[in-house]
Design a protein around this motif. Sequence first.
Motif, short mmCIF file in Angstrom:
data_model
loop_
_atom_site.label_atom_id
_atom_site.label_comp_id
_atom_site.label_asym_id
_atom_site.label_seq_id
_atom_site.Cartn_x
_atom_site.Cartn_y
_atom_site.Cartn_z
N GLY A 539 27.77 51.07 42.03
CA GLY A 539 29.14 51.42 41.73
C GLY A 539 29.69 50.61 40.59
O GLY A 539 28.93 50.10 39.76
N PHE A 540 31.02 50.50 40.52
CA PHE A 540 31.72 49.70 39.52
C PHE A 540 32.32 48.47 40.19
O PHE A 540 32.77 48.54 41.35
CB PHE A 540 32.88 50.49 38.90
CG PHE A 540 32.49 51.48 37.84
CD1 PHE A 540 31.22 51.52 37.31
CD2 PHE A 540 33.44 52.40 37.37
CE1 PHE A 540 30.89 52.45 36.34
CE2 PHE A 540 33.12 53.33 36.40
CZ PHE A 540 31.83 53.35 35.89
N ASP A 541 32.39 47.36 39.47
CA ASP A 541 33.24 46.24 39.85
C ASP A 541 34.41 46.19 38.88
O ASP A 541 34.23 46.30 37.66
CB ASP A 541 32.47 44.92 39.77
CG ASP A 541 31.46 44.76 40.90
OD1 ASP A 541 31.54 45.53 41.87
OD2 ASP A 541 30.59 43.87 40.80
N ILE A 542 35.60 46.02 39.42
CA ILE A 542 36.83 45.95 38.62
C ILE A 542 37.54 44.66 39.02
O ILE A 542 37.77 44.43 40.22
CB ILE A 542 37.73 47.16 38.87
CG1 ILE A 542 36.96 48.47 38.58
CG2 ILE A 542 38.99 47.09 38.03
CD1 ILE A 542 37.68 49.72 39.02
N ALA A 543 37.87 43.82 38.06
CA ALA A 543 38.40 42.50 38.39
C ALA A 543 39.49 42.06 37.42
O ALA A 543 39.50 42.49 36.26
CB ALA A 543 37.27 41.47 38.41
N PRO A 544 40.38 41.18 37.87
CA PRO A 544 41.37 40.58 36.97
C PRO A 544 40.77 39.40 36.23
O PRO A 544 39.62 39.01 36.48
CB PRO A 544 42.47 40.10 37.94
CG PRO A 544 41.71 39.76 39.19
CD PRO A 544 40.57 40.75 39.26
N LEU A 612 44.53 45.44 49.57
CA LEU A 612 44.65 44.58 48.40
C LEU A 612 43.27 44.12 47.96
O LEU A 612 42.34 44.03 48.77
CB LEU A 612 45.53 43.36 48.70
CG LEU A 612 46.98 43.61 49.09
CD1 LEU A 612 47.68 42.28 49.33
CD2 LEU A 612 47.70 44.41 48.02
N MET A 613 43.13 43.82 46.68
CA MET A 613 41.87 43.32 46.13
C MET A 613 41.55 41.96 46.74
O MET A 613 42.43 41.11 46.91
CB MET A 613 41.95 43.22 44.61
CG MET A 613 40.64 42.87 43.93
SD MET A 613 40.84 42.79 42.13
CE MET A 613 41.21 44.50 41.75
N GLY A 614 40.27 41.74 47.09
CA GLY A 614 39.87 40.48 47.69
C GLY A 614 38.49 40.03 47.25
O GLY A 614 37.97 40.50 46.22
N ARG A 622 37.11 37.33 43.23
CA ARG A 622 37.95 38.45 43.61
C ARG A 622 37.70 39.66 42.71
O ARG A 622 37.74 39.55 41.48
CB ARG A 622 39.42 38.02 43.53
CG ARG A 622 40.42 39.03 44.04
CD ARG A 622 41.78 38.41 44.18
NE ARG A 622 42.23 37.84 42.92
CZ ARG A 622 43.36 38.16 42.31
NH1 ARG A 622 44.16 39.06 42.85
NH2 ARG A 622 43.71 37.59 41.20
N HIS A 623 37.44 40.79 43.32
CA HIS A 623 37.24 42.03 42.57
C HIS A 623 37.21 43.21 43.53
O HIS A 623 37.12 43.04 44.75
CB HIS A 623 35.93 41.99 41.76
CG HIS A 623 34.68 42.06 42.59
ND1 HIS A 623 34.23 41.00 43.36
CD2 HIS A 623 33.78 43.05 42.77
CE1 HIS A 623 33.11 41.33 43.98
NE2 HIS A 623 32.82 42.57 43.65
N LEU A 624 37.28 44.40 42.99
CA LEU A 624 37.07 45.63 43.76
C LEU A 624 35.71 46.20 43.42
O LEU A 624 35.37 46.35 42.24
CB LEU A 624 38.15 46.67 43.43
CG LEU A 624 37.86 48.10 43.96
CD1 LEU A 624 37.94 48.14 45.47
CD2 LEU A 624 38.81 49.11 43.33
N HIS A 625 34.92 46.50 44.44
CA HIS A 625 33.72 47.32 44.23
C HIS A 625 34.06 48.73 44.69
O HIS A 625 34.52 48.93 45.81
CB HIS A 625 32.54 46.79 45.05
CG HIS A 625 31.37 47.74 45.04
ND1 HIS A 625 30.33 47.63 44.14
CD2 HIS A 625 31.10 48.84 45.78
CE1 HIS A 625 29.47 48.61 44.34
NE2 HIS A 625 29.92 49.37 45.33
#
Length: 645
Positions: A539-544, A612-614, A622-625
């Motif tokens: 998948g994708f990882d999306i992070a701040p 929430l993102m964790g 911290r990131h969203l997969h």
Amino acid sequence: MEGGIKANFMQDFFRGDLSSAAKGIGNVISRKLKGAAKNALKKIAKKALKAIGKLILKLLVKIGLYFVTSLGLPLIVCLIAGGGLIFAAYELGWFGSADDTAKINKEYDEAIIETTPDELAQYRPPKLVIQAIDNMRITLKNLDLTDIDPKIADLLKPDFTYKTFYDEHRSTTSHTHKDGTTDSSESSYNTPRKLLVHVHTWNRDIDITYHQKVVSGGHSDSYGDGESSFYSYTDITWEQDEGCVMTSVPSSGGSGVVLSGSGNLTNPFFNTFGPDALSNEIQSGIPAAITLAQAALESGYGKSAPGYNFFGIKADSSWTGATQLLWTTEEIGGVRVPVQALFRAYPSAQASFLDHSKFLLMNGRYQIALQKKNPYEFANELQAAGYATDNQYSNKLKQIIHDYNLAALFDRDKGIDASTGQLYPDVGFVGGTSFCGTPNFSKFDGAMTKFGFTASDAEIVFEALNNHDSSLLAGYNGLFLGAFSNTGAGSVPTNFPPSNQTTGDGTMIWPTATNLTITSGFGARTDPVTGKAGAFHEGFDIAPNHGDPNDYPIYDIKDGTVDEAGCSNDGYGCKVVISHGGGLQTLYGHLKDGSIQVHKGDSVKQGKVIALMGSTGKSTARHLHISVIVNGAYVNPAQFLTPNH
């Protein structure tokens, strides 16, 4: 500043814990550094304050608010105290005296020269790169600006591979006597030469190729009465091919060749195999236009594709499918000769396209390309990653896509950019910024890893280098790719309303704040937890940004029903899985513990905040997969998701 407080400040500062850093340093700076800061400001003003702002812009953004509000001091004072001006020190020569600066430069120069013989000086690591790494090392360790380590050059020195080639000399001498008889003799000998065939520099793998040059000649002499002699020779020598593999840096602007509009040429090849390419896009996410253009270019529009092998892929030991014996050309003993070899054979064009897509997905160097929905950008990134040695490969692909209108006819999105509603624009190549070979930043990454750099540290190094010469990092595909691609993140509302991206047309929306972007794409990568190379990322990882204190909501990207909601031990930590009908599911992983807002069986609308993102589960930060699953198979989310920047 007291040593303990200073050390704690620096740890917090570079760990991204800026609030703690500000609190820990507050009173000490106020009491001890106001006078020193005033003098320092005078020096800076004299030495081009503008340059400083340019080099440390990201640092200003990161820590400005905390330091100004917590300490009530000018922002530049805090940067001086924290060592944030180390890059500016090199930029400005701010070491106290011209002699100090000259001494430091000399030490770097000498270390660089020692890495490589003079005749191969073009492969030496750039001083700028060594200094950028050293600057961050000095800053992290709280060292004096003059405590440099020129031996960093050894970590970046090139590796050379040589191969023995043989030049050949052949000669024939014949003598005809008066009585008509002839004597002849032949001789030959080989001269070995060790030639450079491969260089691994600090940022590239460069293959050096050679060709054989044949020179023949001879002469004859006549002595009368029918007597004569004849001498002939052939010299076969190896000569280096001209230049190197030049690959231009993709750019969204500049003077590159840019195509506009759409073409109207036709070819039965595309009508025949277009549906197969679209089917492949649905499974792999790779634009059908790219697959078709590559297949056409590499097979002569199907004229040279026995067994549907459009891409000339050989059957190596890993191949378990059907094979075919075909003629090809290989180098044997330094000579290119025609030979027969086993090539892969496919039962259909679709099978061929899927196998080629698997190659791209499993090869980490194409990660940036795989994130592109615009086929013109995809073509540029293929070339930037070193897919082909032809320096016009990208332009040739784009010309085919344009002339035959492939994106509009065969791509899933019909060649329309969802964010603009217009045809995808061509992204040209800017002339004059080029590099040789294939990107390989393992030495560069190894140096940063040796000194314990975090992604945030690497980001500052990247910025310093890009500020001077963006071509140095062209095609970067290494361990710190997330930091390299980072575009920053802003704050979000604290009450987290539903997303305003809702479409109403059945398409998917971006799953979190639209100013957050992809830090790790779909396909092969080095596992960030285990360090295992070639691990497949589903998948994708999306992070701040590292150190960003904001919470970020996670949105349901399409209407559906919740299949799973809770925390697991499967690596995803706290996760939500939603079914959208037709065999389509999405998975949201590493969610913040206790933040999940939905339950199994819930019907959820597009744009609803589900968590929430964790950083729960198998996670380093911290990131969203997010994964997209079609009929049980993980597919590239790029075909469904587009960052709405």
